[in-house]
Design a protein around this motif. Structure first.
Motif, short mmCIF file in Angstrom:
data_model
loop_
_atom_site.label_atom_id
_atom_site.label_comp_id
_atom_site.label_asym_id
_atom_site.label_seq_id
_atom_site.Cartn_x
_atom_site.Cartn_y
_atom_site.Cartn_z
N ASP A 1 0.84 -1.20 0.00
CA ASP A 1 0.00 0.00 0.00
C ASP A 1 0.87 1.25 0.00
O ASP A 1 2.01 1.25 0.49
CB ASP A 1 -0.90 0.03 1.23
N THR B 1 -9.32 -3.82 -4.17
CA THR B 1 -8.54 -2.58 -4.22
C THR B 1 -9.37 -1.48 -3.58
O THR B 1 -10.53 -1.27 -3.98
CB THR B 1 -8.18 -2.20 -5.66
N CYS B 2 -8.81 -0.79 -2.59
CA CYS B 2 -9.50 0.33 -1.92
C CYS B 2 -8.88 1.64 -2.39
O CYS B 2 -7.66 1.81 -2.33
CB CYS B 2 -9.36 0.21 -0.40
N ASP C 1 -9.54 6.71 7.28
CA ASP C 1 -8.40 5.90 6.85
C ASP C 1 -8.39 4.55 7.55
O ASP C 1 -8.04 3.53 6.95
CB ASP C 1 -7.12 6.68 7.16
N LEU D 1 -10.64 1.91 5.77
CA LEU D 1 -10.13 1.47 4.47
C LEU D 1 -8.88 0.60 4.63
O LEU D 1 -8.70 -0.38 3.90
CB LEU D 1 -9.83 2.68 3.59
N GLU D 2 -8.04 0.96 5.58
CA GLU D 2 -6.84 0.15 5.82
C GLU D 2 -7.23 -1.24 6.31
O GLU D 2 -6.64 -2.25 5.91
CB GLU D 2 -5.94 0.84 6.85
N ALA E 1 -8.48 -3.28 3.31
CA ALA E 1 -7.39 -3.68 2.42
C ALA E 1 -6.52 -4.76 3.06
O ALA E 1 -6.15 -5.74 2.42
CB ALA E 1 -6.54 -2.47 2.04
N TYR F 1 -4.33 -0.64 -1.15
CA TYR F 1 -4.99 0.59 -0.72
C TYR F 1 -4.20 1.79 -1.20
O TYR F 1 -3.00 1.91 -0.94
CB TYR F 1 -5.10 0.55 0.81
N TYR G 1 -4.51 6.25 -1.75
CA TYR G 1 -5.25 7.48 -1.46
C TYR G 1 -5.07 8.42 -2.65
O TYR G 1 -3.94 8.75 -3.03
CB TYR G 1 -4.73 8.14 -0.18
#
Length: 528
Positions: free
Chosen positions: A88, A300-301, A311, A314-315, A318, A325, A327
């Motif tokens: 990531d 996939t984020c 965050d 989402l972490e 992933a 992941y 941003y």
């Protein structure tokens, strides 16, 4: 008479509410709640009374998982360290956004491994049957001058675009009210168009959107039908609350219905992470996504926005969902993640990749892993194929740094040795100049049994002056991360020195990412 009037008024209210509800049911069968008003309202469900209440969202309510940096370990007591790889890079682009906008950097937003792995390094392609090459380098630590650093790098095999398997991709798009800002849904739509342009006629695309509830916007469609797909993207509008859990369920269902055996089956989730209806807690999302990863569908984020950015969620998705992941803070980052690095971020060549290193106490008094705090594994997990770990994409590089206190160095950071009655000392004789042994385990993307490979690292006395440009640059990035995290385990925190070391490591920089990092350090230096 009064009863009749009351009945008429009640009927009018019901009809009005029903009309409002019907107006937000789009032609795409997407159901959302009433349009967002001036102050967005968040649904909060308490565990005690199971009641639903509306509370005003704090627009600066970004959430990050708390991190405690890895401590130094005494080699005699704990010679083995085990962790999952992490490809990531969301942390770096998020930090870049904070610094460029003059915001204070939240130290829990700083994941040093994601900063290091934002950049590619000049590692050779694998020459064996394994999907990655192993590369190590040992030199000085700039932040603790008596210490050393061991760099471990993996280079994933580059699979030519023409040889990539067909894709079954389901876009899962957050269209809730919190996504209305320009750097959220509008940027999101432009980003996914970049990804779409990388696909060919052998690939399939579907779209699921979610707000108050989830709906299929576009059934699985050949990627050659770009006009139809783009039209579906363009019709997406933001409004309502965020039923992310329901969206995940529906996206995986659609992906499973169109599963390509031997292909690349993936859900691409694009959101600010602010799930607030149904399955929304980190623990529940983790359980949900752990169940979904058994399907053979990867994740996939893509994170967007600021202010209420989540965050941590989402972490979690992933990390636990065979995922990666990123941003996306601007269209340039979208071009990098979904354009230039498309194959690495969308096509997996090895899954559940684990690293285990055993240090030789003859040369290593103490050590610690820089970053990877939420990727640490129990040593016994290394050989356990039931334990999840990170995925490696086509052409991906992964880099990790261990800080080492050599056996002949006195350092304030060495853990206190506890004298024990029964343990026997191990002088580690008979292993020559072996500093450590590094082992890796990985599975094929569609496999369940892992393969192990290993490499010995020799003790050496290389100095920073003779270190490779990659070593210098990766070290400068890690050093900057340690400063941003206000690490208590470093003695030198000079930004000028970080900048100087980064310049020494700039080397080949065709895309300008290393130069951009130097400018970021300069900007941070000017306001701190």
């Amino acid at each position: 008479m009064n009863k009749i009037i009351i009945a008429i008024l009640s009927l009018s209210i019901i009809v009005s509410c029903q009309k409002q509800k019907e107006e937000v049911v789009t032609s795409m069968d997407m159901i959302s709640e009433a349009p967002m008003v001036a102050k967005e309202m968040k649904v909060d469900k308490t565990a005690q009374d199971n009641q639903v209440t509306n509370t005003e969202i704090d627009t600066e309510n970004e959430e990050y998982a708390s991190l405690i940096e890895n401590p130094f370990e005494l080699t005699k007591s704990q010679p083995v360290s085990t962790f999952s790889i992490d490809v990531d890079n969301a942390s770096y682009s998020n930090i870049r956004r904070m610094i460029n906008e003059g915001q204070k950097v939240d130290k829990n937003a700083v994941r040093i491994e994601e900063m290091i792995n934002y950049f590619k390094y000049n590692y050779p392609q694998p020459q064996s049957q394994h999907p990655f090459s192993i590369n190590t380098e040992y030199s000085d630590s700039p932040w603790n001058p008596k210490h050393k650093l061991l760099k471990i790098g993996l280079q994933g095999k580059n699979v030519p675009i023409n040889n990539l398997p067909p894709s079954n991709i389901i876009f899962l798009i957050d269209t809730s009210g919190s996504m209305s800002d320009d750097n959220k849904l509008p940027l999101l739509k432009e980003s996914l168009k970049i990804l779409l342009n990388q696909l060919s006629s052998k690939d399939k695309v579907g779209i699921v959107a979610y707000a108050g509830s989830a709906g299929v916007i576009l059934p699985s469609t050949s990627a050659s039908e770009k006009g139809e797909i783009l039209e579906a993207f363009d019709k997406l509008e933001a409004g309502g609350s965020t039923a992310g859990g329901e969206g995940i369920e529906l996206a995986y269902k659609l992906a499973k219905e169109n599963f390509i055996k031997g292909g690349n089956n993936r859900v691409v989730l694009a959101t600010d992470g602010d799930f607030n209806v149904g399955t929304s807690s980190e623990a529940n999302l983790q359980s949900l996504i752990e169940e979904k990863r058994k399907s053979g569908i990867f994740l996939t984020c893509l994170g967007y926005g600021m202010g209420n950015y989540k965050d941590n969620k989402l972490e979690t998705l992933a990390n636990k969902g065979n995922g990666n992941y990123g941003y996306i803070d601007n269209i340039q980052e979208a071009n990098k993640f979904l354009g230039k690095e498309f194959a690495g971020n969308i096509y997996t060549i090895a899954k559940d990749v684990k690293v285990q290193i055993e240090f030789n106490p003859k040369y290593v008094k103490s050590y610690r892993l820089i970053g990877y705090e939420n990727r640490m594994l129990k040593n016994e997990d290394f050989e356990n194929d039931q334990i999840d770990a990170g995925e490696l994409g086509s052409g991906h590089t992964v880099t990790a740094l261990y800080e080492i206190i050599p056996s002949d160095v006195n350092s304030e950071f060495v853990p206190k040795e506890i004298k024990t009655k029964y343990s026997k000392s191990n002088n580690s004789t008979g292993f020559g100049d072996e500093l450590a042994t590094v082992k890796f385990r990985y599975k094929k993307p569609d496999g369940n049994k892992s393969t192990e490979i290993s490499q010995i690292v020799k003790n050496s006395d290389y100095r920073m002056a003779t270190a490779s440009p990659d070593f210098k640059f990766a070290t400068s990035v890690a050093w900057f991360g340690l400063v941003l995290r206000d690490s208590k385990l470093i003695t030198k925190k000079g930004l000028n020195e970080i900048e100087s070391l980064a310049k020494q490591g700039i080397s080949r920089d065709e895309d300008g990412y290393r130069s951009e990092f130097i400018k970021l350090v300069q900007k941070y230096k000017s306001v701190n």
